[in-house]
Write an enzyme that holds these catalytic residues in place. Structure first.
Site, PDB file in Angstrom:
ATOM      1  N   GLY A   2      27.482  23.760  39.927  1.00  0.00           N
ATOM      2  CA  GLY A   2      26.996  22.912  41.019  1.00  0.00           C
ATOM      3  C   GLY A   2      26.326  21.644  40.531  1.00  0.00           C
ATOM      4  CG  ASP A  15      19.293  17.173  43.310  1.00  0.00           C
ATOM      5  OD1 ASP A  15      19.722  18.078  42.561  1.00  0.00           O
ATOM      6  OD2 ASP A  15      18.127  16.732  43.234  1.00  0.00           O
ATOM      7  CG  ASP A  30      25.117  32.998  37.752  1.00  0.00           C
ATOM      8  OD1 ASP A  30      24.469  34.030  37.971  1.00  0.00           O
ATOM      9  OD2 ASP A  30      24.631  31.859  37.895  1.00  0.00           O
ATOM     10  CG  ASN A  31      22.383  32.174  34.342  1.00  0.00           C
ATOM     11  OD1 ASN A  31      23.163  31.257  34.562  1.00  0.00           O
ATOM     12  ND2 ASN A  31      21.212  32.262  34.924  1.00  0.00           N
TER      13      ASN A  31
HETATM   14  P1  AMP Z   1      21.094  28.364  37.619  1.00  0.00           P
HETATM   15  O1  AMP Z   1      19.901  29.000  38.214  1.00  0.00           O
HETATM   16  O2  AMP Z   1      20.820  27.037  36.919  1.00  0.00           O
HETATM   17  O3  AMP Z   1      21.904  29.279  36.768  1.00  0.00           O
HETATM   18  O4  AMP Z   1      22.012  27.944  38.862  1.00  0.00           O
HETATM   19  C1  AMP Z   1      22.523  28.849  39.814  1.00  0.00           C
HETATM   20  C2  AMP Z   1      23.539  28.149  40.670  1.00  0.00           C
HETATM   21  O5  AMP Z   1      22.937  27.095  41.430  1.00  0.00           O
HETATM   22  C3  AMP Z   1      24.676  27.501  39.907  1.00  0.00           C
HETATM   23  O6  AMP Z   1      25.834  27.597  40.681  1.00  0.00           O
HETATM   24  C4  AMP Z   1      24.194  26.072  39.784  1.00  0.00           C
HETATM   25  O7  AMP Z   1      25.255  25.175  39.553  1.00  0.00           O
HETATM   26  C5  AMP Z   1      23.541  25.850  41.130  1.00  0.00           C
HETATM   27  N1  AMP Z   1      22.504  24.826  41.074  1.00  0.00           N
HETATM   28  C6  AMP Z   1      21.269  24.924  40.530  1.00  0.00           C
HETATM   29  N2  AMP Z   1      20.570  23.784  40.714  1.00  0.00           N
HETATM   30  C7  AMP Z   1      21.376  22.924  41.370  1.00  0.00           C
HETATM   31  C8  AMP Z   1      21.234  21.581  41.854  1.00  0.00           C
HETATM   32  N3  AMP Z   1      20.126  20.890  41.675  1.00  0.00           N
HETATM   33  N4  AMP Z   1      22.288  21.038  42.507  1.00  0.00           N
HETATM   34  C9  AMP Z   1      23.410  21.722  42.708  1.00  0.00           C
HETATM   35  N5  AMP Z   1      23.611  22.988  42.280  1.00  0.00           N
HETATM   36  C10 AMP Z   1      22.608  23.594  41.636  1.00  0.00           C
HETATM   37 MG    MG Z   2      23.376  29.381  35.638  1.00  0.00          MG
END
Ligand code: AMP
Ligand code: MG
Length: 474
Positions: free
Chosen positions: A92, A126, A256-257
């Site tokens: 994202g 964003d 997903d991580n």
């Molecule tokens: P994360 O917690 O970084 O592993 O992200 C979990 C999900 O949320 C993933 O699909 C990321 O791409 C999405 N994501 C996290 N922060 C953002 C952001 N600021 N804008 C768009 N997608 C986000």
């Molecule tokens: Mg992630």
């Protein structure tokens, strides 16, 4: 374009096509301030000779690298977040930018981004990364790499001049774009997505791609899904043991991580332990302590079960169950070995290394509140060879309890591993390098309050010194 002979582009993921990723356009940023460039990592992929303008063109404007992937690809995946299935994930705020071979190992590495703009998977986000988030990812990866834990490496961090609104940071807050160098970005959730969509055919394609690209020795295995799971189980066991001896809490062990190559990545609310505490929780939103320090092995095993579940679409269940059941033993063996490495002792038999790990954890527990994690390992590096130093140091009085006596007796019987490492100036210092939250916050405060980057840069140099002193390899 001054790439060196070590630059070997090999963009393989793009051939998988639109079922696997979406072509996206990088965001155009108003400003470009280089904050961190990892020249040591660049040298491992033949990019160390880039000029400042070329760094900016590729890792801020994301112009394709020569003979590499021609378009940015936001990868598709699903995943369990805190045990709840989320089919709305995917890159994202990042994309796969390039793929290239690592000098020496020949491994296929990815250059992937974080904070590079919106994609079809941004939902209401964003697509951006805060500068503080980028800084935290650089600090986590630097420390983990120094400690010999398999991890993505932070490659480039540019401040972008945007102002972001976040509810977990004082806002508006500064923005950045990060590029990381990872041993693949294929996640457990990449497999899970095709299972949820009931696309057995695409799991087959993904499985073949993963085996060809990362596990060519397993291509002829009679049961390829179980062979892959077996390999992922072992790599994940090693990674988990690395966290547990580094005193690292990832914080968000969602599927997903989790990388299929057993590399730690995607650093959000991570913490290093101040002291041994199985209940230590990193993420402020982890109310139940699901991903607390002591529950990380269980979390990884739960995630492996989800990967196994996806693989049941392309193979029999029993061999997958058999592979899963290897995790407990593999984890204990890796933990024992990792503890020997962490203490600078030569690896011995399985039993002896298990005894060592148990004795070390008991000693850490007995040390209680006053015994910090990192100083324990600093004081006893290479075992008995450090005894004089440990007992003359600031923590000497902590080392006299019953479990400490047992620990000292045990390490006295063990051979040190490369004890010449103790002559490194690092071990002559009064205190070791830690990466605790108060220090991380102070490094950020210097930047936030007065745009002073010197404490951050000094910290990176100090951790680099520790890396050279420990000389651990992942
Ligand atoms: P994360 O917690 O970084 O592993 O992200 C979990 C999900 O949320 C993933 O699909 C990321 O791409 C999405 N994501 C996290 N922060 C953002 C952001 N600021 N804008 C768009 N997608 C986000
Ligand atoms: Mg992630």
């Amino acid at each position: 374009m001054p790439v060196t002979a070590a630059y070997r582009p090999d963009p393989r993921f793009q051939a998988l096509g639109p079922d696997f990723a979406d072509v996206v356009r990088p965001a155009a940023f108003p400003a470009c301030k280089p904050r961190y460039l990892n020249l040591r990592a660049a040298a491992t992929v033949g990019l160390e000779a880039l000029t400042e303008a070329e760094w900016k063109a590729h890792f801020w404007a994301f112009e394709p690298l020569p003979r590499n992937q021609d378009q940015a690809l936001a990868m598709r995946y699903h995943g369990h977040q805190f045990r709840v299935y989320n089919p709305d994930l995917g890159d994202g705020r990042g994309f796969l930018f390039a793929q290239l071979r690592e000098a020496g190992s020949d491994r296929l590495l990815d250059l992937g981004t974080k904070g590079s703009g919106q994609t079809p998977w941004s939902r209401s986000g964003d697509g951006r990364l805060t500068l503080k988030g980028g800084l935290r990812e650089v600090l986590a990866t630097t420390m983990l790499e120094a400690l010999g834990v398999p991890t993505s490496r932070s490659f480039a961090l540019y401040e972008t001049g945007e102002a972001l609104e976040r509810n977990d940071e004082p806002s508006p807050t500064r923005a950045a774009v990060l590029t990381r160098l990872s041993f693949s970005h294929i996640r457990f959730g990449t497999f899970q997505r095709f299972a949820a969509l009931d696309r057995r055919d695409l799991i087959e394609v993904l499985l073949r791609h993963v085996l060809e690209t990362y596990f060519p020795d397993l291509l002829d295995a009679p049961n390829p899904g179980a062979a892959l799971l077996d390999a992922v189980v072992h790599r994940s066991a090693r990674l988990t043991a690395g966290w547990m001896t580094a005193g690292f809490v990832h914080g968000v062990l969602n599927t997903d991580n989790m990388n299929i190559n057993g590399e730690s990545f995607d650093y959000g609310p991570w913490r290093f332990l101040p002291r041994n505490d199985p209940n230590f929780v990193a993420a402020y939103f982890d109310h139940g302590g699901l991903y607390s320090f002591g529950r990380q092995p269980e979390a990884v095993f739960w995630n492996l079960r989800q990967l196994a579940g996806a693989l049941t679409l392309v193979g029999e269940a029993q061999p997958l169950v058999d592979a899963l059941n290897l995790f407990g033993g593999a984890y204990r063996a890796e933990l024992a070995r990792a503890m020997a490495d962490r203490l600078g002792l030569r690896r011995a038999s399985w039993d002896e290394d298990v005894d060592l790990a148990n004795a070390a954890f008991r000693a850490l527990a007995e040390g209680g509140e006053p015994l910090r994690w990192e100083p324990f390992f600093f004081d006893w590096f290479c075992g008995a060879a450090s005894e004089g130093r440990a007992l003359a140091g600031p923590r000497a009085q902590l080392y006299s309890g019953e479990h400490f006596t047992a620990f000292r007796e045990l390490i006295a019987r063990r051979e040190p591993e490369r004890p010449e490492r103790l002559s490194h100036p690092y071990f002559g210092r009064h205190e070791p390098q830690e990466m605790l939250i108060d220090e991380v916050e102070a490094l950020w405060a210097a930047i936030a309050d007065r745009d002073d980057w010197t404490p951050f840069e000094a910290k990176l140099s100090a951790v680099e010194e520790a890396r050279q002193a420990w000389d651990l390899s992942p």
